[in-house]
Design an enzyme around this catalytic site. Structure first.
Site, PDB file in Angstrom:
ATOM      1  N   GLU A  81      15.898 -44.115 -50.392  1.00 17.48           N
ATOM      2  CA  GLU A  81      15.270 -45.389 -50.050  1.00 17.48           C
ATOM      3  C   GLU A  81      13.772 -45.391 -50.361  1.00 17.48           C
ATOM      4  OE1 GLU A  81      18.328 -47.221 -46.849  1.00 17.48           O
ATOM      5  OE2 GLU A  81      16.537 -46.348 -45.993  1.00 17.48           O
ATOM      6  N   CYS A  95       6.030 -46.974 -50.922  1.00 20.48           N
ATOM      7  CA  CYS A  95       6.242 -45.793 -50.089  1.00 20.48           C
ATOM      8  C   CYS A  95       7.432 -45.044 -50.670  1.00 20.48           C
ATOM      9  CB  CYS A  95       6.521 -46.258 -48.651  1.00 20.48           C
ATOM     10  SG  CYS A  95       6.909 -44.912 -47.540  1.00 20.48           S
ATOM     11  N   CYS A 102      15.749 -34.673 -44.678  1.00 17.01           N
ATOM     12  CA  CYS A 102      14.614 -33.799 -44.379  1.00 17.01           C
ATOM     13  C   CYS A 102      15.096 -32.635 -43.528  1.00 17.01           C
ATOM     14  CB  CYS A 102      13.531 -34.586 -43.628  1.00 17.01           C
ATOM     15  SG  CYS A 102      12.040 -33.617 -43.309  1.00 17.01           S
ATOM     16  N   CYS A 106      12.242 -33.977 -36.954  1.00 20.32           N
ATOM     17  CA  CYS A 106      11.388 -34.504 -35.885  1.00 20.32           C
ATOM     18  C   CYS A 106      12.214 -35.448 -34.999  1.00 20.32           C
ATOM     19  CB  CYS A 106      10.194 -35.252 -36.479  1.00 20.32           C
ATOM     20  SG  CYS A 106       9.177 -34.209 -37.517  1.00 20.32           S
ATOM     21  N   CYS A 109      12.279 -39.352 -35.723  1.00 21.11           N
ATOM     22  CA  CYS A 109      12.457 -39.813 -37.106  1.00 21.11           C
ATOM     23  C   CYS A 109      13.922 -39.838 -37.516  1.00 21.11           C
ATOM     24  CB  CYS A 109      11.668 -38.886 -38.043  1.00 21.11           C
ATOM     25  SG  CYS A 109      11.893 -39.268 -39.788  1.00 21.11           S
ATOM     26  N   CYS A 324       8.249 -46.920 -41.109  1.00 22.30           N
ATOM     27  CA  CYS A 324       8.108 -45.460 -41.063  1.00 22.30           C
ATOM     28  C   CYS A 324       9.193 -44.859 -40.194  1.00 22.30           C
ATOM     29  CB  CYS A 324       6.792 -45.053 -40.425  1.00 22.30           C
ATOM     30  SG  CYS A 324       5.367 -45.676 -41.225  1.00 22.30           S
TER      31      CYS A 324
HETATM   32  N1  SAH Z   1       7.530 -35.843 -43.821  1.00 23.66           N
HETATM   33  C1  SAH Z   1       6.219 -36.351 -43.969  1.00 23.66           C
HETATM   34  C2  SAH Z   1       6.171 -37.664 -44.719  1.00 23.66           C
HETATM   35  C3  SAH Z   1       7.208 -38.733 -44.367  1.00 23.66           C
HETATM   36  S1  SAH Z   1       7.159 -39.456 -42.768  1.00 23.66           S
HETATM   37  C4  SAH Z   1       5.547 -36.482 -42.631  1.00 23.66           C
HETATM   38  O1  SAH Z   1       6.215 -36.327 -41.617  1.00 23.66           O
HETATM   39  O2  SAH Z   1       4.338 -36.693 -42.604  1.00 23.66           O
HETATM   40  C5  SAH Z   1       5.919 -40.698 -42.829  1.00 23.66           C
HETATM   41  C6  SAH Z   1       5.288 -41.023 -41.461  1.00 23.66           C
HETATM   42  O3  SAH Z   1       6.182 -41.771 -40.611  1.00 23.66           O
HETATM   43  C7  SAH Z   1       4.951 -39.772 -40.681  1.00 23.66           C
HETATM   44  O4  SAH Z   1       3.679 -39.841 -40.100  1.00 23.66           O
HETATM   45  C8  SAH Z   1       6.016 -39.782 -39.623  1.00 23.66           C
HETATM   46  O5  SAH Z   1       5.655 -39.007 -38.547  1.00 23.66           O
HETATM   47  C9  SAH Z   1       6.145 -41.246 -39.313  1.00 23.66           C
HETATM   48  N2  SAH Z   1       7.341 -41.597 -38.541  1.00 23.66           N
HETATM   49  C10 SAH Z   1       8.497 -40.920 -38.444  1.00 23.66           C
HETATM   50  N3  SAH Z   1       9.347 -41.543 -37.598  1.00 23.66           N
HETATM   51  C11 SAH Z   1       8.713 -42.644 -37.147  1.00 23.66           C
HETATM   52  C12 SAH Z   1       9.065 -43.711 -36.268  1.00 23.66           C
HETATM   53  N4  SAH Z   1      10.254 -43.760 -35.693  1.00 23.66           N
HETATM   54  N5  SAH Z   1       8.155 -44.678 -36.028  1.00 23.66           N
HETATM   55  C13 SAH Z   1       6.953 -44.660 -36.643  1.00 23.66           C
HETATM   56  N6  SAH Z   1       6.570 -43.696 -37.485  1.00 23.66           N
HETATM   57  C14 SAH Z   1       7.432 -42.688 -37.741  1.00 23.66           C
HETATM   58 FE1  SF4 Z   2      10.803 -35.019 -41.924  1.00 24.79          FE
HETATM   59 FE2  SF4 Z   2      10.746 -37.353 -40.620  1.00 24.79          FE
HETATM   60 FE3  SF4 Z   2       9.541 -35.202 -39.578  1.00 24.79          FE
HETATM   61 FE4  SF4 Z   2       8.499 -36.379 -41.765  1.00 24.79          FE
HETATM   62  S1  SF4 Z   2       8.692 -37.275 -39.738  1.00 24.79           S
HETATM   63  S2  SF4 Z   2       8.811 -34.177 -41.408  1.00 24.79           S
HETATM   64  S3  SF4 Z   2      10.404 -37.042 -42.809  1.00 24.79           S
HETATM   65  S4  SF4 Z   2      11.751 -35.432 -39.942  1.00 24.79           S
END
Ligand code: SAH
Ligand code: SF4
Length: 331
Positions: A81, A95, A102, A106, A109, A324
């Site tokens: 995506e 983006c 991944c 997290c 996410c 995000c």
């Molecule tokens: N893996 C990398 C890049 C992709 S995530 C990283 O984690 O930085 C891009 C951004 O979206 C990151 O700052 C991540 O923490 C944030 N993100 C993830 N889940 C989210 C959510 N549910 N709401 C808002 N931001 C989120």
């Molecule tokens: Fe991976 Fe989502 Fe954590 Fe970024 S925020 S490192 S994409 S699990």
């Protein structure tokens, strides 16, 4: 579309051909080889057969028209995506994803919860930009910025990230300036070092999300291998070497990381030259709740009063699951 085949086909042609091919694909943004009139007909026919330019993709526009999500089908059937965000000041940001899924899981996410499938190739990363570049060309608009904030951890796919940035940067291809490209990481310190060395003009963003090791460890399992302290040391080194600003991303999660005390802890941690904070509204992914706006306001006021440059991210594409952390590789 398989652009990698292009290079193979162009190998058997004179040197200048690859330049013409690249210009046709990335600059003129042709959607059909017939349009590549600088190339001989026989080559066009061969390219049409062996490296067609069509994408297999579904497109989801948001209600307000400012966000478009594309779900692109890769050669092996996996889905990736990509999101286009149209800003009011004429900027068009893409983006892009760097991996399918991944590894880092997290808690907040959605990408992380779907597990990891594989790294994207450099071309698969670039194709995401190409897709929207063509989409915008029809409206006489251009891509102005690219952020690596889609699916995956870019620094765990360094070689392909590097190649993709080179292609985005290349004047014969997209010609997007390094300062218009940003990479977001969960804190892979080797990647931070490499970025400083190889692309000091590319912007760095760090996913922080907590002001202390304990909470960050709970929200982001990657904190075990790359604890806050180690990440901040790498950032200091990065700033020493590049003199560039660094953006810390902080997702505001209700009753988890949004208290006034936590804002004050964050001040202690981040009140340093060239450190900036970007507060992100939590996009629902099932597990937590978003901080209420008044709490975000208070949190922001504490940071600003301490002199830390703080921004708040506009929430793009919530209604099409394009915000995000909402990108996933399954329907
Ligand atoms: N893996 C990398 C890049 C992709 S995530 C990283 O984690 O930085 C891009 C951004 O979206 C990151 O700052 C991540 O923490 C944030 N993100 C993830 N889940 C989210 C959510 N549910 N709401 C808002 N931001 C989120
Ligand atoms: Fe991976 Fe989502 Fe954590 Fe970024 S925020 S490192 S994409 S699990």
């Amino acid at each position: 579309m398989d652009i990698e085949k292009l290079e193979k086909i162009a190998e058997s042609e004179p040197d200048f051909r690859m330049k013409q091919v690249k210009k046709a694909v990335f600059h003129d943004l042709i959607a059909d080889w017939i349009e590549a009139t600088t190339l001989p007909k026989s080559l066009r026919e061969r390219l049409e057969k062996e490296a067609p330019l069509e994408f297999s993709a579904e497109v989801f526009p948001s209600k307000d028209g400012r966000t478009v999500k594309a779900r692109i089908r890769l050669e092996d059937g996996l889905l990736v995506e990509t999101v286009l965000m149209k800003h009011t000041d004429k900027r068009n940001t893409i983006c892009v994803s760097s991996q399918v899924g991944c590894l880092l899981g997290c808690e907040f996410c959605k990408t992380g919860r779907g597990g990891f499938k594989r790294n994207l190739t450099a071309m698969e990363i670039v194709e995401q930009v190409l897709f929207f570049a063509r989409h915008l060309k029809d409206k006489d608009e251009k891509i102005t910025n690219v952020v690596f904030m889609g699916m995956g951890e870019p620094f765990l796919n360094w070689e392909n990230l590097k190649r993709a940035i080179e292609i985005l940067n290349d004047d014969n291809c997209f010609g997007i300036g390094a300062r218009k490209i940003s990479v977001s990481t969960s804190g892979i310190t080797e990647g931070i070092e490499k970025l400083a060395r190889e692309f000091p003009q590319v912007n760095l963003a760090i996913s922080l999300h907590a002001p202390d090791e304990k909470l960050r460890g709970k929200l982001m399992p990657v904190n075990k291998k790359y604890p806050l302290e180690k990440v901040l040391r790498a950032v200091d080194e990065y700033i020493k070497n590049t003199n560039r600003k660094v953006m810390f991303e902080y997702v505001m999660i209700k009753d988890v990381n949004d208290s006034e005390e936590q804002a004050k802890e964050l001040v202690k941690l981040l009140r340093r030259p060239l450190y900036m904070i970007n507060l992100i509204a939590y996009n629902p992914t099932g597990r937590f709740k978003a901080s209420p706006p008044e709490k975000i306001k208070k949190f922001k006021a504490i940071l600003e009063k301490a002199g830390i440059f703080t921004t708040q991210r506009y929430r793009f594409g919530n209604d099409i699951e394009a915000a995000c952390g909402q990108l996933a590789s399954q329907k």
